[in-house]
Design a protein around this motif. Structure first.
Motif, short mmCIF file in Angstrom:
data_model
loop_
_atom_site.label_atom_id
_atom_site.label_comp_id
_atom_site.label_asym_id
_atom_site.label_seq_id
_atom_site.Cartn_x
_atom_site.Cartn_y
_atom_site.Cartn_z
N LEU A 178 -62.71 -7.51 44.03
CA LEU A 178 -61.87 -6.42 43.56
C LEU A 178 -61.31 -6.83 42.21
O LEU A 178 -60.81 -7.96 42.09
N ASN A 179 -61.40 -5.96 41.24
CA ASN A 179 -60.96 -6.29 39.88
C ASN A 179 -61.52 -7.64 39.42
O ASN A 179 -60.79 -8.49 38.92
N ASN A 221 -50.73 -12.31 55.50
CA ASN A 221 -50.72 -11.15 54.62
C ASN A 221 -51.63 -11.43 53.42
O ASN A 221 -51.53 -12.49 52.80
N GLY A 222 -52.50 -10.49 53.15
CA GLY A 222 -53.40 -10.64 52.00
C GLY A 222 -54.64 -11.47 52.30
O GLY A 222 -55.43 -11.77 51.39
N ALA A 223 -54.87 -11.83 53.56
CA ALA A 223 -56.04 -12.65 53.92
C ALA A 223 -57.35 -11.89 53.69
O ALA A 223 -58.40 -12.50 53.49
N GLY A 224 -57.28 -10.56 53.78
CA GLY A 224 -58.48 -9.76 53.53
C GLY A 224 -58.93 -8.91 54.71
O GLY A 224 -60.01 -8.32 54.69
N LYS A 225 -58.09 -8.78 55.72
CA LYS A 225 -58.48 -8.06 56.94
C LYS A 225 -58.81 -6.59 56.65
O LYS A 225 -59.82 -6.06 57.08
N THR A 226 -57.90 -5.94 55.92
CA THR A 226 -58.11 -4.52 55.64
C THR A 226 -59.32 -4.32 54.74
O THR A 226 -60.12 -3.39 54.95
N VAL A 227 -59.50 -5.20 53.77
CA VAL A 227 -60.67 -5.09 52.88
C VAL A 227 -61.96 -5.21 53.70
O VAL A 227 -62.91 -4.46 53.49
N HIS A 285 -50.20 -8.60 63.62
CA HIS A 285 -49.40 -9.81 63.44
C HIS A 285 -48.60 -10.09 64.71
O HIS A 285 -47.88 -11.08 64.78
N1 ATP Z 1 -57.29 -2.02 45.56
C1 ATP Z 1 -57.14 -3.33 45.36
N2 ATP Z 1 -57.28 -3.86 44.13
C2 ATP Z 1 -57.14 -5.19 43.91
N3 ATP Z 1 -56.86 -6.09 44.88
C3 ATP Z 1 -56.69 -5.60 46.13
C4 ATP Z 1 -56.82 -4.22 46.43
N4 ATP Z 1 -56.63 -4.05 47.77
C5 ATP Z 1 -56.36 -5.28 48.25
N5 ATP Z 1 -56.41 -6.20 47.28
C6 ATP Z 1 -56.23 -7.65 47.43
O1 ATP Z 1 -57.14 -8.09 48.42
C7 ATP Z 1 -56.56 -9.12 49.20
C8 ATP Z 1 -56.71 -8.79 50.66
O2 ATP Z 1 -55.90 -7.66 50.96
P1 ATP Z 1 -55.89 -6.98 52.40
O3 ATP Z 1 -55.12 -5.72 52.29
O4 ATP Z 1 -57.27 -6.91 52.92
O5 ATP Z 1 -55.07 -8.06 53.23
P2 ATP Z 1 -54.65 -8.03 54.77
O6 ATP Z 1 -55.20 -9.26 55.40
O7 ATP Z 1 -55.04 -6.73 55.38
O8 ATP Z 1 -53.08 -8.17 54.66
P3 ATP Z 1 -51.85 -7.58 55.55
O9 ATP Z 1 -51.76 -8.45 56.75
O10 ATP Z 1 -50.69 -7.73 54.64
O11 ATP Z 1 -52.15 -6.13 55.87
C9 ATP Z 1 -55.11 -9.28 48.72
O12 ATP Z 1 -55.06 -10.38 47.85
C10 ATP Z 1 -54.84 -8.00 47.98
O13 ATP Z 1 -53.95 -8.24 46.92
#
Ligand code: ATP
Length: 233
Positions: A16-17, A41-47, A195
């Protein structure tokens, strides 16, 4: 190779970016498996979930769901999953019932089953009397319930759920937990981020722990207890 593999994620990377967010990722989920997808938080689960849905582009790798390839069979592929996002995503111009109808129609839920399921879930999640309300007339928790019910109504073989328990009252959280177990017994595969580890440990079969976009650990849910010290939420 296991014959009951429902989801296969092979060598998937996501940027991403111009920043690598997900490094080569490999995992499979079996039919009916409930997998806790955990990590900071931010580990990448949602991505990862968005990549499995095909709404986040991957740099490389292969994803198959119910033997359908995301890159070559997307139209059919996307009918194989439903997704409950962390934040309710509703249409301002649709009533609660119209949301359910939208999902029922999109996922070809037979009419008699649709009616039965709506009654069952509206009772279970205590949304009685709200079917003809618009989202703006609902509380945040109620909006989340509309989101949850819309996705539970379907027969999609993979259900992905992002942090479902935050904001739900106790009764509804217990009902949702029961429903996740019931759906898995009927063969639905469930990938759930949370969590609230104590809660998911009670009903998940397996876990995948993500750390900085990589799998730090995975296995049977019983083993999560042993490595929890290395994991902070
Ligand atoms: N649209 C985006 N553009 C740039 N970076 C992004 C974008 N969406 C997410 N990220 C980055 O990708 C990484 C993973 O984010 P993600 O949302 O997957 O984390 P997560 O594990 O779901 O966190 P949480 O437990 O907080 O929901 C983070 O570093 C976030 O900053």
């Amino acid at each position: 190779m296991e014959s009951n593999r429902l989801l296969e994620v092979e060598n998937v990377e996501v940027s991403l970016n111009n920043k690598k967010i997900i490094r080569p990722l490999h995992f499979t989920l079996a039919q009916g498996e409930i997998c806790a997808f955990v990590g900071h938080n931010g580990a990448g689960k949602t991505v990862v979930m968005k990549t499995i849905m095909g709404i986040q582009e991957k740099d490389q790798g292969e994803i198959k769901l119910n033997s359908l390839n995301i890159d070559t069979d997307y139209l059919h592929y996307k009918s194989q999953y439903s997704y409950i996002p962390e934040e309710p995503l509703l249409f301002t111009e649709l009533t609660v019932l119209q949301h359910f109808q939208l999902y029922g129609t999109s996922y070809n839920v037979p009419e008699h089953a649709f009616k039965e399921r709506v009654d069952y879930y509206v009772n279970g999640f205590e949304l009685n009397g709200k079917l003809h309300e618009f989202p703006e007339g609902l509380s945040k928790g109620m909006r989340q319930k509309v989101n949850i019910i819309s996705n539970l109504l379907t027969d999609a073989p993979l259900l992905m759920v992002d942090e479902p328990f935050i904001g739900l009252d106790d009764n509804s959280a217990c009902f949702l937990e029961k429903e996740i177990k019931r759906k898995s017994q009927q063969g639905t595969t469930i990938l759930i981020t949370s969590h609230v580890i104590e809660r998911v440990k009670k009903f998940c079969d397996s876990y995948i722990m993500l750390k900085n976009g990589e799998i730090a650990s995975q296995g049977r849910i019983e083993n999560l207890r042993q490595i929890e010290r290395r994991f902070s939420t």
